[in-house]
Design a protein around this motif. Sequence first.
Motif, PDB file in Angstrom:
ATOM      1  N   ILE A 124      31.372   8.746   0.300  1.00 50.45           N
ATOM      2  CA  ILE A 124      30.240   9.594   0.686  1.00 50.45           C
ATOM      3  C   ILE A 124      29.427   9.972  -0.540  1.00 50.45           C
ATOM      4  CG2 ILE A 124      29.631  11.864   1.641  1.00 50.45           C
ATOM      5  CD1 ILE A 124      32.006  11.464   3.612  1.00 50.45           C
ATOM      6  N   SER A 125      30.086  10.144  -1.665  1.00 51.56           N
ATOM      7  CA  SER A 125      29.398  10.531  -2.900  1.00 51.56           C
ATOM      8  C   SER A 125      28.450   9.449  -3.419  1.00 51.56           C
ATOM      9  CB  SER A 125      30.418  10.882  -3.984  1.00 51.56           C
ATOM     10  OG  SER A 125      31.232   9.759  -4.270  1.00 51.56           O
ATOM     11  N   SER A 126      28.576   8.215  -2.958  1.00 54.90           N
ATOM     12  CA  SER A 126      27.708   7.133  -3.451  1.00 54.90           C
ATOM     13  C   SER A 126      26.638   6.717  -2.440  1.00 54.90           C
ATOM     14  CB  SER A 126      28.549   5.920  -3.845  1.00 54.90           C
ATOM     15  OG  SER A 126      29.103   5.313  -2.701  1.00 54.90           O
ATOM     16  N   LEU A 127      26.499   7.446  -1.346  1.00 55.78           N
ATOM     17  CA  LEU A 127      25.543   7.047  -0.302  1.00 55.78           C
ATOM     18  C   LEU A 127      24.094   7.063  -0.769  1.00 55.78           C
ATOM     19  CD1 LEU A 127      27.021   8.687   2.909  1.00 55.78           C
ATOM     20  CD2 LEU A 127      27.065   6.274   2.230  1.00 55.78           C
ATOM     21  N   GLU A 128      23.766   7.921  -1.734  1.00 56.12           N
ATOM     22  CA  GLU A 128      22.374   7.981  -2.193  1.00 56.12           C
ATOM     23  C   GLU A 128      21.941   6.685  -2.867  1.00 56.12           C
ATOM     24  OE1 GLU A 128      20.785  11.589  -3.895  1.00 56.12           O
ATOM     25  OE2 GLU A 128      22.546  12.677  -3.159  1.00 56.12           O
ATOM     26  N   ASP A 129      22.893   5.857  -3.285  1.00 57.52           N
ATOM     27  CA  ASP A 129      22.582   4.585  -3.938  1.00 57.52           C
ATOM     28  C   ASP A 129      22.505   3.427  -2.947  1.00 57.52           C
ATOM     29  OD1 ASP A 129      22.716   5.965  -6.378  1.00 57.52           O
ATOM     30  OD2 ASP A 129      24.874   5.600  -6.533  1.00 57.52           O
ATOM     31  N   ILE A 130      22.695   3.714  -1.663  1.00 51.32           N
ATOM     32  CA  ILE A 130      22.742   2.677  -0.640  1.00 51.32           C
ATOM     33  C   ILE A 130      21.513   2.794   0.253  1.00 51.32           C
ATOM     34  CG2 ILE A 130      24.031   1.863   1.392  1.00 51.32           C
ATOM     35  CD1 ILE A 130      26.572   2.803  -0.045  1.00 51.32           C
ATOM     36  N   LYS A 131      20.965   1.667   0.642  1.00 51.60           N
ATOM     37  CA  LYS A 131      19.833   1.650   1.574  1.00 51.60           C
ATOM     38  C   LYS A 131      20.389   1.907   2.975  1.00 51.60           C
ATOM     39  CE  LYS A 131      15.682  -1.050   2.288  1.00 51.60           C
ATOM     40  NZ  LYS A 131      15.015  -2.321   1.994  1.00 51.60           N
ATOM     41  N   LEU A 132      20.472   3.184   3.344  1.00 52.28           N
ATOM     42  CA  LEU A 132      21.106   3.633   4.576  1.00 52.28           C
ATOM     43  C   LEU A 132      20.088   4.395   5.410  1.00 52.28           C
ATOM     44  CD1 LEU A 132      23.800   4.142   6.193  1.00 52.28           C
ATOM     45  CD2 LEU A 132      24.087   6.189   4.783  1.00 52.28           C
ATOM     46  N   TYR A 133      19.982   4.034   6.682  1.00 53.86           N
ATOM     47  CA  TYR A 133      19.020   4.680   7.578  1.00 53.86           C
ATOM     48  C   TYR A 133      19.710   5.245   8.802  1.00 53.86           C
ATOM     49  CZ  TYR A 133      15.407   2.463   4.789  1.00 53.86           C
ATOM     50  OH  TYR A 133      14.600   2.082   3.762  1.00 53.86           O
ATOM     51  N   PRO A 134      19.177   6.309   9.392  1.00 52.81           N
ATOM     52  CA  PRO A 134      18.106   7.123   8.837  1.00 52.81           C
ATOM     53  C   PRO A 134      18.549   7.815   7.552  1.00 52.81           C
ATOM     54  CG  PRO A 134      18.835   8.029  10.950  1.00 52.81           C
ATOM     55  CD  PRO A 134      19.639   6.810  10.686  1.00 52.81           C
ATOM     56  N   GLU A 135      17.599   8.085   6.679  1.00 55.15           N
ATOM     57  CA  GLU A 135      17.892   8.560   5.335  1.00 55.15           C
ATOM     58  C   GLU A 135      18.632   9.891   5.287  1.00 55.15           C
ATOM     59  OE1 GLU A 135      14.023   8.343   3.529  1.00 55.15           O
ATOM     60  OE2 GLU A 135      14.440   6.328   2.755  1.00 55.15           O
ATOM     61  N   PHE A 136      18.487  10.745   6.283  1.00 52.40           N
ATOM     62  CA  PHE A 136      19.159  12.038   6.233  1.00 52.40           C
ATOM     63  C   PHE A 136      20.678  11.884   6.139  1.00 52.40           C
ATOM     64  CE2 PHE A 136      19.728  11.400  10.783  1.00 52.40           C
ATOM     65  CZ  PHE A 136      20.935  12.045  11.051  1.00 52.40           C
ATOM     66  N   ILE A 137      21.205  10.755   6.587  1.00 52.77           N
ATOM     67  CA  ILE A 137      22.651  10.502   6.554  1.00 52.77           C
ATOM     68  C   ILE A 137      23.168  10.518   5.115  1.00 52.77           C
ATOM     69  CG2 ILE A 137      24.429   8.752   7.036  1.00 52.77           C
ATOM     70  CD1 ILE A 137      23.405  10.117   9.526  1.00 52.77           C
TER      71      ILE A 137
END
Length: 158
Positions: A124-137
């Motif tokens: 979970i700590s590395s999610l900001e580096d992943i192209k994950l949508y919707p972005e709020f996740i």
Amino acid sequence: MDATFYMEKAVFNYRVAAVMIVDHHVLIHKQAKDEHWALPGGRVELLEDSQTSVVREVKEELGIDVKVDRLLWFTENFFDYNNKNYHEIGLYYQVSPLNGEFNFHTEEFFGEEGDRLIYQWVPISSLEDIKLYPEFIRTSLRELPEAPQHLVVHKYSI
């Protein structure tokens, strides 16, 4: 029949997603042809309630029997994908396995539907580096809400 309606330049979609967390990792997936990731789940079928849908989708995609723990987010999601405007209603449920534990490992893997979807447990700590949508996740999984939240996710492009 899925509760998805296709128009000439737009799509209305009713989707559920499963939030599965093990040891500060969350399970995400992507279509093999895509660059972006999402939480596992799928379309709600007509005349099917959303909790039944998320349980069915996890079983179809991963072969796992789960129970719904609670609703985390109700979203109105607006985005562009494949040259279409999407208006998506999304319900995000925290789920847990009915028997035992989730099969946790850090390598990518395919689910029950062959090589169409790729899955991976990610910190979970590395999610900001992943192209994950919707972005709020990317940030909302750090601290799950106590009560369900209603979110409007304004237009973005995938």
